[in-house]
Motif scaffolding. Sequence first.
Motif, PDB file in Angstrom:
ATOM      1  N   GLY A  51      -7.213  14.613  -9.676  1.00  0.00           N
ATOM      2  CA  GLY A  51      -7.335  14.143  -8.131  1.00  0.00           C
ATOM      3  C   GLY A  51      -8.544  13.477  -8.064  1.00  0.00           C
ATOM      4  N   VAL A  52      -9.765  14.385  -8.723  1.00  0.00           N
ATOM      5  CA  VAL A  52     -11.017  13.582  -8.577  1.00  0.00           C
ATOM      6  C   VAL A  52     -11.009  12.201  -9.529  1.00  0.00           C
ATOM      7  CG1 VAL A  52     -13.500  13.919  -9.664  1.00  0.00           C
ATOM      8  CG2 VAL A  52     -12.291  15.869  -8.492  1.00  0.00           C
ATOM      9  N   LEU A  53     -10.449  12.092 -10.563  1.00  0.00           N
ATOM     10  CA  LEU A  53     -10.366  10.692 -11.253  1.00  0.00           C
ATOM     11  C   LEU A  53      -9.765   9.761 -10.445  1.00  0.00           C
ATOM     12  CD1 LEU A  53     -10.028  11.759 -15.002  1.00  0.00           C
ATOM     13  CD2 LEU A  53     -11.935  10.878 -13.955  1.00  0.00           C
ATOM     14  N   ALA A  54      -8.565  10.136  -9.930  1.00  0.00           N
ATOM     15  CA  ALA A  54      -7.780   9.039  -9.156  1.00  0.00           C
ATOM     16  C   ALA A  54      -8.563   8.742  -7.760  1.00  0.00           C
ATOM     17  CB  ALA A  54      -6.393  10.025  -8.701  1.00  0.00           C
ATOM     18  N   THR A  91     -11.727   8.831  -7.518  1.00  0.00           N
ATOM     19  CA  THR A  91     -12.982   7.899  -7.763  1.00  0.00           C
ATOM     20  C   THR A  91     -12.473   6.471  -8.069  1.00  0.00           C
ATOM     21  OG1 THR A  91     -14.118   9.879  -8.946  1.00  0.00           O
ATOM     22  CG2 THR A  91     -14.764   7.562  -9.514  1.00  0.00           C
ATOM     23  N   TRP A  92     -11.367   6.310  -8.561  1.00  0.00           N
ATOM     24  CA  TRP A  92     -10.916   5.013  -8.981  1.00  0.00           C
ATOM     25  C   TRP A  92     -10.382   4.366  -7.552  1.00  0.00           C
ATOM     26  CZ3 TRP A  92      -6.137   2.507  -7.984  1.00  0.00           C
ATOM     27  CH2 TRP A  92      -5.834   1.408  -8.810  1.00  0.00           C
ATOM     28  N   LEU A  93      -9.634   5.162  -6.920  1.00  0.00           N
ATOM     29  CA  LEU A  93      -9.398   4.542  -5.425  1.00  0.00           C
ATOM     30  C   LEU A  93     -10.370   4.099  -4.788  1.00  0.00           C
ATOM     31  CD1 LEU A  93      -6.310   6.856  -4.453  1.00  0.00           C
ATOM     32  CD2 LEU A  93      -6.259   4.332  -4.736  1.00  0.00           C
ATOM     33  N   SER A  94     -11.618   4.916  -4.675  1.00  0.00           N
ATOM     34  CA  SER A  94     -12.581   4.487  -3.903  1.00  0.00           C
ATOM     35  C   SER A  94     -13.264   3.294  -4.355  1.00  0.00           C
ATOM     36  CB  SER A  94     -13.633   5.759  -3.721  1.00  0.00           C
ATOM     37  OG  SER A  94     -14.481   5.832  -5.078  1.00  0.00           O
ATOM     38  N   ALA A  99      -4.737  32.713 -16.959  1.00  0.00           N
ATOM     39  CA  ALA A  99      -5.510  31.517 -17.518  1.00  0.00           C
ATOM     40  C   ALA A  99      -4.631  30.060 -17.597  1.00  0.00           C
ATOM     41  CB  ALA A  99      -5.497  31.745 -19.005  1.00  0.00           C
ATOM     42  N   GLY A 100      -3.272  30.266 -17.751  1.00  0.00           N
ATOM     43  CA  GLY A 100      -2.452  29.276 -17.482  1.00  0.00           C
ATOM     44  C   GLY A 100      -2.582  28.312 -16.247  1.00  0.00           C
ATOM     45  N   SER A 101      -2.217  29.518 -15.184  1.00  0.00           N
ATOM     46  CA  SER A 101      -2.403  29.022 -13.909  1.00  0.00           C
ATOM     47  C   SER A 101      -3.593  28.114 -13.569  1.00  0.00           C
ATOM     48  CB  SER A 101      -1.894  30.134 -12.845  1.00  0.00           C
ATOM     49  OG  SER A 101      -2.272  29.685 -11.688  1.00  0.00           O
ATOM     50  N   ALA A 102      -4.604  28.834 -13.743  1.00  0.00           N
ATOM     51  CA  ALA A 102      -5.889  28.388 -13.489  1.00  0.00           C
ATOM     52  C   ALA A 102      -6.325  26.955 -14.306  1.00  0.00           C
ATOM     53  CB  ALA A 102      -7.210  29.405 -13.877  1.00  0.00           C
ATOM     54  N   SER A 103      -5.882  26.965 -15.547  1.00  0.00           N
ATOM     55  CA  SER A 103      -5.870  25.671 -16.100  1.00  0.00           C
ATOM     56  C   SER A 103      -5.216  24.602 -15.727  1.00  0.00           C
ATOM     57  CB  SER A 103      -5.811  26.050 -17.741  1.00  0.00           C
ATOM     58  OG  SER A 103      -6.587  26.918 -17.974  1.00  0.00           O
ATOM     59  N   ALA A 104      -4.111  24.881 -15.277  1.00  0.00           N
ATOM     60  CA  ALA A 104      -3.173  23.816 -14.543  1.00  0.00           C
ATOM     61  C   ALA A 104      -3.956  23.365 -13.298  1.00  0.00           C
ATOM     62  CB  ALA A 104      -1.908  24.411 -14.234  1.00  0.00           C
ATOM     63  N   LEU A 105      -4.321  24.176 -12.374  1.00  0.00           N
ATOM     64  CA  LEU A 105      -4.987  23.633 -11.310  1.00  0.00           C
ATOM     65  C   LEU A 105      -6.293  23.128 -11.411  1.00  0.00           C
ATOM     66  CD1 LEU A 105      -4.534  26.945  -9.062  1.00  0.00           C
ATOM     67  CD2 LEU A 105      -3.551  24.879  -8.868  1.00  0.00           C
ATOM     68  N   VAL A 106      -7.031  23.490 -12.428  1.00  0.00           N
ATOM     69  CA  VAL A 106      -8.228  22.670 -12.823  1.00  0.00           C
ATOM     70  C   VAL A 106      -7.996  21.311 -13.106  1.00  0.00           C
ATOM     71  CG1 VAL A 106     -10.241  22.679 -14.522  1.00  0.00           C
ATOM     72  CG2 VAL A 106      -9.778  24.644 -13.218  1.00  0.00           C
ATOM     73  N   LEU A 107      -6.903  21.241 -13.902  1.00  0.00           N
ATOM     74  CA  LEU A 107      -6.427  19.983 -14.620  1.00  0.00           C
ATOM     75  C   LEU A 107      -5.962  18.875 -13.386  1.00  0.00           C
ATOM     76  CD1 LEU A 107      -5.900  17.771 -16.952  1.00  0.00           C
ATOM     77  CD2 LEU A 107      -3.637  18.863 -17.198  1.00  0.00           C
ATOM     78  N   ALA A 108      -5.231  19.659 -12.549  1.00  0.00           N
ATOM     79  CA  ALA A 108      -4.685  18.802 -11.446  1.00  0.00           C
ATOM     80  C   ALA A 108      -5.908  18.237 -10.495  1.00  0.00           C
ATOM     81  CB  ALA A 108      -3.685  19.899 -10.582  1.00  0.00           C
ATOM     82  N   ALA A 109      -6.847  19.098 -10.310  1.00  0.00           N
ATOM     83  CA  ALA A 109      -8.125  18.978  -9.510  1.00  0.00           C
ATOM     84  C   ALA A 109      -8.590  17.758 -10.037  1.00  0.00           C
ATOM     85  CB  ALA A 109      -8.815  20.086  -9.262  1.00  0.00           C
ATOM     86  N   GLY A 110      -8.827  17.944 -11.673  1.00  0.00           N
ATOM     87  CA  GLY A 110      -9.453  16.718 -12.203  1.00  0.00           C
ATOM     88  C   GLY A 110      -8.741  15.701 -12.052  1.00  0.00           C
TER      89      GLY A 110
END
Length: 93
Positions: free
Chosen positions: A55-58, A60-63, A42-53
């Motif tokens: 990345g998506v926000l960054a 979106t902003w960069l684009s 759960a900790g590892s999966a949550s960290a990966l989801v947050l990191a991906a989130g």
Amino acid sequence: MDLKVFATVFATVFLAELGDKTQLATLLFSADKPASKWTVFAGSASALVLAAGIGVLAGTWLSQHVSAKHLQLVAGVGFILIGGWTLRSALTG
């Protein structure tokens, strides 16, 4: 949902994550006998989801500020530089 995009992103990220530091850290945490395997997952999966989130926000902003062509160029050059650095380290180290 665009399944082609989903499959492409899934395959790319999955292959990139295999054997990396994140997976090795998770392996070491799960090897600890008293640690709950579900808690480690759960900790590892949550960290990966947050990191991906992030990345998506960054992305979106960069684009909104940089063209997709320039982003691809920068990403390509970055990967080439990292690959060259890795090869150099392997050959000289």
